[in-house]
Design a protein around this motif. Structure first.
Motif, PDB file in Angstrom:
ATOM      1  N   LEU A  56       0.938  -1.328  -0.101  1.00 60.33           N
ATOM      2  CA  LEU A  56      -0.243  -0.015  -0.009  1.00 60.33           C
ATOM      3  C   LEU A  56       0.997   1.604  -0.049  1.00 60.33           C
ATOM      4  CD1 LEU A  56      -3.404   0.209   2.018  1.00 60.33           C
ATOM      5  CD2 LEU A  56      -1.538   2.515   2.116  1.00 60.33           C
ATOM      6  N   GLY A  57       1.701   1.448   1.428  1.00 59.46           N
ATOM      7  CA  GLY A  57       2.828   2.628   1.018  1.00 59.46           C
ATOM      8  C   GLY A  57       3.386   2.631  -0.204  1.00 59.46           C
ATOM      9  N   GLN A  58       3.943   1.472  -0.807  1.00 55.58           N
ATOM     10  CA  GLN A  58       4.877   1.401  -1.997  1.00 55.58           C
ATOM     11  C   GLN A  58       3.951   2.160  -3.428  1.00 55.58           C
ATOM     12  OE1 GLN A  58       7.181   0.437  -5.728  1.00 55.58           O
ATOM     13  NE2 GLN A  58       5.658  -0.496  -5.563  1.00 55.58           N
ATOM     14  N   GLN A  59       2.352   1.960  -3.183  1.00 54.10           N
ATOM     15  CA  GLN A  59       1.430   2.095  -4.356  1.00 54.10           C
ATOM     16  C   GLN A  59       1.213   3.814  -4.296  1.00 54.10           C
ATOM     17  OE1 GLN A  59       1.201   0.614  -6.990  1.00 54.10           O
ATOM     18  NE2 GLN A  59       1.955  -1.179  -5.883  1.00 54.10           N
ATOM     19  N   VAL A  60       1.615   3.964  -3.240  1.00 54.98           N
ATOM     20  CA  VAL A  60       1.470   5.766  -2.734  1.00 54.98           C
ATOM     21  C   VAL A  60       2.351   6.241  -3.214  1.00 54.98           C
ATOM     22  CG1 VAL A  60       1.025   7.418  -0.339  1.00 54.98           C
ATOM     23  CG2 VAL A  60      -0.554   5.354  -0.812  1.00 54.98           C
ATOM     24  N   ARG A  61       3.203   5.970  -3.191  1.00 57.37           N
ATOM     25  CA  ARG A  61       4.674   6.547  -3.537  1.00 57.37           C
ATOM     26  C   ARG A  61       4.941   6.634  -4.916  1.00 57.37           C
ATOM     27  NH1 ARG A  61       6.736   3.530   0.761  1.00 57.37           N
ATOM     28  NH2 ARG A  61       7.664   1.342  -0.239  1.00 57.37           N
ATOM     29  N   VAL A  62       3.947   5.620  -5.589  1.00 53.93           N
ATOM     30  CA  VAL A  62       4.200   5.681  -6.998  1.00 53.93           C
ATOM     31  C   VAL A  62       3.300   6.334  -7.598  1.00 53.93           C
ATOM     32  CG1 VAL A  62       3.375   3.908  -9.047  1.00 53.93           C
ATOM     33  CG2 VAL A  62       4.537   3.164  -7.732  1.00 53.93           C
ATOM     34  N   HIS A  63       2.281   6.971  -6.993  1.00 59.85           N
ATOM     35  CA  HIS A  63       1.090   7.744  -6.805  1.00 59.85           C
ATOM     36  C   HIS A  63       2.041   8.965  -6.806  1.00 59.85           C
ATOM     37  CE1 HIS A  63      -2.946   9.390  -7.963  1.00 59.85           C
ATOM     38  NE2 HIS A  63      -2.349  10.756  -7.000  1.00 59.85           N
ATOM     39  N   ARG A  64       2.490   9.092  -6.401  1.00 58.49           N
ATOM     40  CA  ARG A  64       3.684  10.618  -6.054  1.00 58.49           C
ATOM     41  C   ARG A  64       3.843  11.345  -7.143  1.00 58.49           C
ATOM     42  NH1 ARG A  64       3.460  14.227  -2.188  1.00 58.49           N
ATOM     43  NH2 ARG A  64       2.893  12.366  -0.505  1.00 58.49           N
ATOM     44  N   GLU A  65       4.743   9.840  -7.552  1.00 56.00           N
ATOM     45  CA  GLU A  65       5.525   9.756  -8.276  1.00 56.00           C
ATOM     46  C   GLU A  65       5.366   9.865  -9.968  1.00 56.00           C
ATOM     47  OE1 GLU A  65       7.933   6.271  -8.213  1.00 56.00           O
ATOM     48  OE2 GLU A  65       8.823   6.603  -6.479  1.00 56.00           O
ATOM     49  N   THR A  66       4.412   9.863  -9.904  1.00 50.71           N
ATOM     50  CA  THR A  66       3.783  10.086 -11.328  1.00 50.71           C
ATOM     51  C   THR A  66       2.625  10.865 -11.403  1.00 50.71           C
ATOM     52  OG1 THR A  66       3.245   7.416 -11.065  1.00 50.71           O
ATOM     53  CG2 THR A  66       1.465   8.588 -12.710  1.00 50.71           C
ATOM     54  N   PHE A  67       2.287  11.120 -10.273  1.00 56.27           N
ATOM     55  CA  PHE A  67       1.492  12.418 -10.755  1.00 56.27           C
ATOM     56  C   PHE A  67       2.480  13.573  -9.496  1.00 56.27           C
ATOM     57  CE2 PHE A  67      -2.038   9.224 -11.447  1.00 56.27           C
ATOM     58  CZ  PHE A  67      -2.091   9.435 -12.790  1.00 56.27           C
ATOM     59  N   ASP A  68       2.804  14.109  -9.254  1.00 55.58           N
ATOM     60  CA  ASP A  68       3.397  14.828  -7.871  1.00 55.58           C
ATOM     61  C   ASP A  68       2.619  15.759  -6.981  1.00 55.58           C
ATOM     62  OD1 ASP A  68       5.842  16.246  -7.341  1.00 55.58           O
ATOM     63  OD2 ASP A  68       4.778  18.065  -8.938  1.00 55.58           O
ATOM     64  N   GLU A  69       1.377  14.766  -6.339  1.00 53.92           N
ATOM     65  CA  GLU A  69       0.906  15.173  -5.220  1.00 53.92           C
ATOM     66  C   GLU A  69       0.069  13.566  -4.448  1.00 53.92           C
ATOM     67  OE1 GLU A  69      -2.169  16.138  -7.761  1.00 53.92           O
ATOM     68  OE2 GLU A  69      -3.268  14.431  -8.198  1.00 53.92           O
ATOM     69  N   PHE A  70      -0.475  13.580  -3.854  1.00 55.15           N
ATOM     70  CA  PHE A  70      -0.941  12.796  -2.990  1.00 55.15           C
ATOM     71  C   PHE A  70      -1.924  12.212  -3.250  1.00 55.15           C
ATOM     72  CE2 PHE A  70      -4.021  11.628   1.005  1.00 55.15           C
ATOM     73  CZ  PHE A  70      -2.548  10.455   1.357  1.00 55.15           C
ATOM     74  N   GLY A  71      -1.883  10.643  -3.225  1.00 60.36           N
ATOM     75  CA  GLY A  71      -3.226  10.221  -3.772  1.00 60.36           C
ATOM     76  C   GLY A  71      -2.946   8.411  -3.964  1.00 60.36           C
ATOM     77  N   ILE A  72      -3.983   7.240  -4.199  1.00 59.66           N
ATOM     78  CA  ILE A  72      -3.456   6.924  -4.596  1.00 59.66           C
ATOM     79  C   ILE A  72      -4.499   6.568  -6.024  1.00 59.66           C
ATOM     80  CG2 ILE A  72      -4.892   5.177  -3.327  1.00 59.66           C
ATOM     81  CD1 ILE A  72      -2.616   3.015  -2.818  1.00 59.66           C
TER      82      ILE A  72
END
Length: 332
Positions: A145-161
């Motif tokens: 779950l934490g890894q996927q939140v990090r991926v979201h930030r890397e992709t969209f430059d914001e918090f989320g999932i």
């Protein structure tokens, strides 16, 4: 699941009742001490998740509506534990599960789904304990779950999932993190045979499906250790599933990776697999996993600062789509 549910998967249970006091039930689960850290959340992602939880639990009309959705989804997640679903559709897409959080930059994409996953942890943890899965492996698996939140930030430059649907695989009890790789019990359907792609075994069967999270180098030593752990883990904890193969469907199995240095990690990983049919065009997969981009991209603008990126970008620029291929590795 459909009427052709694979063997050994329990039938769908009767719907579970909603908690008597949904708000108190949800608050007790979302505010469990240390839970978010166990789920792999760190740094700004951890701080933003805490802010999101408090916003969802706030005493205001929009939060009350959000809580109803979160509780309903968490209860539905508990119903698929042990049924090994994959992208079940329980959690809405990133926009439908959006909840903007005051003081946190971003659209709030996937925030309600994130809260539902956190609230549903006790049921999947109980299933792990029932199967004799260690706390170490249990938390290693759920920390995706934490890894996927990090991926979201890397992709969209914001918090989320936005990849929360994938996490249903772990929350249903199928997926386990075992070192560098992840594996889930999966029902394998062989492709239709043709002259160019003969099928060695046409029977549908259970396999250990292999996944490669973006958590570090894909070294031969690390992958071999993960395969060895999986070969011990699943027979010990899921002995009723007679499995004799690892399976993978990935952009990393495209045969064109053989053009890389044979000693490279990627080329060596691709060479492990016995491909089971033609590839399927999937430029989007390659662009997402290699560059963390979604949607339309200009190939000419993609960085080509490694041999891996140069190969993939060069093929796409030449009009040859990168592909997802499927492969098997027989056990032993």
């Amino acid at each position: 699941m459909s009427d052709d549910t694979p063997p050994l998967v329990p039938p769908a249970p009767e719907p579970k009742p909603m908690p008597d006091d949904p708000d108190a039930w949800l608050a007790s689960r979302l505010r469990t001490d240390g839970l978010l850290e166990h789920l792999g959340l760190t740094g700004q992602d951890l701080a933003d998740t805490r802010s999101a939880i408090e916003a969802v639990l706030a005493d205001e009309p929009r939060a009350a509506t959000a809580r109803s959705q979160v509780v309903a989804q968490a209860v539905r997640l508990s119903e698929v534990v042990g049924r090994f679903v994959y992208h079940s559709g329980i959690l809405a897409d990133k926009e439908e599960s959006a909840f903007e959080v005051p003081g946190v930059a971003g659209h709030g994409w996937g925030v309600l789904a994130l809260c539902a996953l956190v609230a549903a942890v006790p049921e999947i943890r109980a299933y792990h304990a029932e199967r004799g899965v260690s706390d170490e492996v249990s938390w290693e698996s759920l920390a995706d779950l934490g890894q996927q939140v990090r991926v979201h930030r890397e992709t969209f430059d914001e918090f989320g999932i936005h990849t929360h649907g994938w996490l249903t695989t772990a929350w249903s009890g199928a997926l386990y993190g075992l070192g560098r790789l992840q594996f889930n019990l999966s029902w394998y359907q062989p492709p239709a045979a043709d002259e160019a792609h003969p099928v060695a075994d046409p029977q549908p069967r259970w396999v250990w499906s292999t996944h490669i999270p973006g958590t570090g180098p894909l070294t031969p030593e690390a992958t071999a250790a993960s395969f060895a752990r999986a070969a011990e883990f699943f027979p010990a904890h899921f002995p009723e599933f007679e499995v004799s193969e690892f399976f993978c469907a990935s952009w990393l199995l495209d045969p064109r990776f053989a053009r890389l240095d044979p000693a490279s990690n990627t080329a060596r990983f691709q060479a492990l697999w016995q491909l089971d049919g033609p590839g399927v065009d999937a430029d989007g997969d390659a662009v997402f996993f290699l560059w963390r981009r979604r949607g339309e991209v200009a190939v000419a603008d993609l960085p080509t600062d490694s041999s891996l990126r140069r190969l993939v970008a060069g093929e796409m620029a030449a009009g040859r789509a990168w592909q997802v291929w499927r492969g098997l590795i027989p056990l032993g």
